[in-house]
Design a protein around this motif. Structure first.
Motif, PDB file in Angstrom:
ATOM      1  N   ALA B  31     -36.957 -32.335 -11.100  1.00  0.00           N
ATOM      2  CA  ALA B  31     -36.679 -32.184  -9.666  1.00  0.00           C
ATOM      3  C   ALA B  31     -35.331 -32.826  -9.324  1.00  0.00           C
ATOM      4  CB  ALA B  31     -37.801 -32.829  -8.850  1.00  0.00           C
ATOM      5  N   HIS B  32     -35.070 -33.981  -9.920  1.00  0.00           N
ATOM      6  CA  HIS B  32     -33.816 -34.685  -9.659  1.00  0.00           C
ATOM      7  C   HIS B  32     -32.621 -33.856 -10.135  1.00  0.00           C
ATOM      8  CE1 HIS B  32     -30.700 -37.785 -10.160  1.00  0.00           C
ATOM      9  NE2 HIS B  32     -31.228 -38.230  -9.041  1.00  0.00           N
ATOM     10  N   LYS B  35     -32.097 -30.957  -7.793  1.00  0.00           N
ATOM     11  CA  LYS B  35     -31.511 -31.441  -6.539  1.00  0.00           C
ATOM     12  C   LYS B  35     -30.011 -31.714  -6.713  1.00  0.00           C
ATOM     13  CE  LYS B  35     -34.710 -32.496  -3.287  1.00  0.00           C
ATOM     14  NZ  LYS B  35     -34.511 -32.451  -1.839  1.00  0.00           N
ATOM     15  N   ASN B  36     -29.627 -32.241  -7.868  1.00  0.00           N
ATOM     16  CA  ASN B  36     -28.207 -32.495  -8.116  1.00  0.00           C
ATOM     17  C   ASN B  36     -27.423 -31.193  -8.121  1.00  0.00           C
ATOM     18  OD1 ASN B  36     -27.841 -35.246  -8.195  1.00  0.00           O
ATOM     19  ND2 ASN B  36     -28.330 -35.426 -10.366  1.00  0.00           N
ATOM     20  N   LEU B  38     -28.300 -28.433  -6.637  1.00  0.00           N
ATOM     21  CA  LEU B  38     -28.291 -27.929  -5.251  1.00  0.00           C
ATOM     22  C   LEU B  38     -27.272 -28.680  -4.398  1.00  0.00           C
ATOM     23  CD1 LEU B  38     -32.100 -27.460  -4.472  1.00  0.00           C
ATOM     24  CD2 LEU B  38     -30.377 -25.667  -4.706  1.00  0.00           C
ATOM     25  N   ALA B  39     -27.177 -29.999  -4.634  1.00  0.00           N
ATOM     26  CA  ALA B  39     -26.241 -30.812  -3.847  1.00  0.00           C
ATOM     27  C   ALA B  39     -24.803 -30.359  -4.101  1.00  0.00           C
ATOM     28  CB  ALA B  39     -26.409 -32.288  -4.196  1.00  0.00           C
ATOM     29  N   ILE B  40     -24.468 -30.086  -5.376  1.00  0.00           N
ATOM     30  CA  ILE B  40     -23.099 -29.637  -5.689  1.00  0.00           C
ATOM     31  C   ILE B  40     -22.854 -28.242  -5.104  1.00  0.00           C
ATOM     32  CG2 ILE B  40     -21.461 -29.121  -7.553  1.00  0.00           C
ATOM     33  CD1 ILE B  40     -22.953 -31.271  -9.229  1.00  0.00           C
ATOM     34  N   ASN B  42     -24.283 -27.002  -2.491  1.00  0.00           N
ATOM     35  CA  ASN B  42     -24.190 -27.229  -1.042  1.00  0.00           C
ATOM     36  C   ASN B  42     -22.785 -27.704  -0.646  1.00  0.00           C
ATOM     37  OD1 ASN B  42     -25.460 -27.577   1.598  1.00  0.00           O
ATOM     38  ND2 ASN B  42     -25.190 -29.763   1.246  1.00  0.00           N
ATOM     39  N   GLU B  43     -22.238 -28.645  -1.420  1.00  0.00           N
ATOM     40  CA  GLU B  43     -20.908 -29.181  -1.088  1.00  0.00           C
ATOM     41  C   GLU B  43     -19.818 -28.139  -1.323  1.00  0.00           C
ATOM     42  OE1 GLU B  43     -20.788 -31.683   0.721  1.00  0.00           O
ATOM     43  OE2 GLU B  43     -22.886 -32.103   0.317  1.00  0.00           O
ATOM     44  N   ASN B  44     -19.967 -27.318  -2.398  1.00  0.00           N
ATOM     45  CA  ASN B  44     -18.979 -26.254  -2.632  1.00  0.00           C
ATOM     46  C   ASN B  44     -18.989 -25.244  -1.494  1.00  0.00           C
ATOM     47  OD1 ASN B  44     -17.469 -26.561  -5.165  1.00  0.00           O
ATOM     48  ND2 ASN B  44     -19.484 -26.644  -6.113  1.00  0.00           N
ATOM     49  N   GLY B  46     -20.037 -25.842   1.505  1.00  0.00           N
ATOM     50  CA  GLY B  46     -19.545 -26.573   2.675  1.00  0.00           C
ATOM     51  C   GLY B  46     -18.024 -26.637   2.689  1.00  0.00           C
ATOM     52  N   LYS B  73     -17.503 -22.384  -9.245  1.00  0.00           N
ATOM     53  CA  LYS B  73     -18.269 -23.643  -9.322  1.00  0.00           C
ATOM     54  C   LYS B  73     -19.694 -23.424  -8.827  1.00  0.00           C
ATOM     55  CE  LYS B  73     -14.576 -27.034  -9.099  1.00  0.00           C
ATOM     56  NZ  LYS B  73     -13.985 -28.120  -8.344  1.00  0.00           N
ATOM     57  N   GLN B  77     -23.186 -23.851 -11.088  1.00  0.00           N
ATOM     58  CA  GLN B  77     -24.333 -24.679 -10.697  1.00  0.00           C
ATOM     59  C   GLN B  77     -25.620 -23.852 -10.643  1.00  0.00           C
ATOM     60  OE1 GLN B  77     -24.476 -27.969 -10.608  1.00  0.00           O
ATOM     61  NE2 GLN B  77     -22.316 -27.940 -11.195  1.00  0.00           N
ATOM     62  N   ARG B  80     -26.705 -23.619 -14.121  1.00  0.00           N
ATOM     63  CA  ARG B  80     -27.273 -24.923 -14.524  1.00  0.00           C
ATOM     64  C   ARG B  80     -28.710 -25.035 -14.006  1.00  0.00           C
ATOM     65  NH1 ARG B  80     -25.217 -30.706 -12.021  1.00  0.00           N
ATOM     66  NH2 ARG B  80     -26.869 -31.980 -12.881  1.00  0.00           N
TER      67      ARG B  80
END
Lengths: 142, 230
Positions: B31-32, B35-36, B38-40, B42-44, B46, B73, B77, B80
């Motif tokens: 899960a971690h 989430k990592n 997804l976070a990257i 999300n930031e790309n 954004g 990028k 992800q 990944r």
């Protein structure tokens, strides 16, 4: 004045993009991928807020939080986490974290928390300065 | 009701929980990782939004190369995350049947892949599985991965200065082995080790496997290839 931020996460790509987005919002961001490197930075620099990933190799976020608070108890720390459990969140707050945000985080919410962190830090600095002045006045007996 | 409560003996619960704990720990780690990713992502996304808004505001055009790099990028992800989900699916299906014929190096690599993040939190690297050939084995893959993970965790305190654990899969006659190498000779067992060793012994017994871990610089699991489980 721009908020001075230290961003700690072992995901270097996350660091790069986050820093660029925060810089675009007028913040002054320093990034480090290793908690040990972050501890060195905090010894020599003063930050308005430190954003720490809760789970990192080498030293986890809670250990990093404790070590950062030992170096500077006034430092304002926002934890970022991939999988927050309630227990971890409570533990982080007990250890002095200002707030906890789950990944993927909304940058607007994070920015708000950073503004709050800066305001809190300024209150603490002002209070310390006031106490110092009071101490000087009372010890000199003017 | 009282009878039901009495039946929940502590040792019974511990046995039930041991497998679930492994499943839970690996699921949390997966899960971690997701989430990592997804976070990257999300930031790309954004950042693309930020650049678009800045371009509208300034009246300047967007750099196509920049947008293409950000899109790449995002795709990286997604790949990944897709790989992580595939591993999660393999892991979830490891409990489908009590006995299954599996490729031993594939099951070993899956156990290592799932545990790599956890090992990294102790600054330990789990190297890729080394294997001479492809061996199938009849076993319970979930219990085998659980046993292997407990043994690798027990090896964390015995790693050499390079902090890398090597795992080798081999075959000799009708017996297959998984060896955990590059360790220091083990010290006296602590209470924690003893509790973990009990669990290791129970799992090894369930798999009809022999585990050798004392007075040596390696840990070895030996299993008959055509294993008849208890």
């Amino acid at each position: 004045m721009a908020e001075k931020i230290l961003l700690i996460d072992d995901e270097t790509e996350f660091l790069e993009i986050m820093a660029e987005r925060m810089n675009n919002r007028g913040m002054d961001v320093t990034t480090v991928a290793s908690p040990k490197e972050a501890l060195k930075k905090v010894q020599s620099e003063n930050y308005d807020a430190i954003i720490v990933d809760l789970m990192m190799p080498e030293m986890d976020g809670l250990q990093t939080l404790k070590a950062l608070k030992q170096i500077n108890p006034d430092v304002q720390i926002i934890m970022l986490t991939g999988h927050a459990t309630v227990e971890k969140g409570i533990e982080a707050m007990k250890l002095g974290a200002m707030d906890l945000l789950e990944k993927p985080a909304d940058l607007n919410s994070l920015s708000e928390k950073i503004h709050k962190a800066k305001a809190r830090k300024m209150i603490l600095v002002e209070k310390k300065t006031e106490d110092k002045i009071k101490n000087i006045i009372s010890s000199k007996g003017w | 009701m009282n009878g039901q409560i009495e039946n929940l003996s502590i040792s019974g619960l511990q046995d039930q929980y041991a497998g679930l704990q492994y499943f839970g720990a690996m699921s949390a780690s997966i899960a971690h990782e997701i989430k990592n990713a997804l976070a990257i992502t999300n930031e790309n996304a954004g950042l693309m939004e930020d650049l678009s808004l800045m371009a509208i505001k300034s009246g300047q055009s967007l750099e196509p190369e920049r947008i293409a790099r950000l899109a790449k990028k995002v795709m990286d992800q997604i790949k990944r995350a897709d790989n992580i989900v595939k591993k999660m699916s393999q892991f979830a299906h490891s409990v489908d049947e009590p006995v299954k014929v599996v490729n031993l190096s594939e099951v070993t690599e899956l156990a290592l892949e799932l545990g790599r993040r956890s090992a990294a939190s102790f600054s330990i690297t789990l190297g890729p599985v080394k294997c001479d050939g492809s061996f199938s084995i009849q076993t319970n893959p979930f219990i085998l991965m659980n046993l292997l993970w407990l043994l690798i965790k027990s090896a964390f305190r015995r790693v050499n200065s390079d902090k890398t654990i090597e795992v080798v899969v081999s075959k000799e006659g009708s017996k297959v082995s998984i060896a955990i190498l590059n360790l220091l000779k083990n010290q006296l067992d602590s209470e924690q080790d003893k509790a973990q060793n009990d669990q290791i012994a129970k799992l090894a017994d369930l798999l009809n496997a022999d585990v050798y871990m004392n007075n040596t610089d390696k840990i070895v699991i030996n299993i008959m290839q055509n294993n008849k489980l208890k």
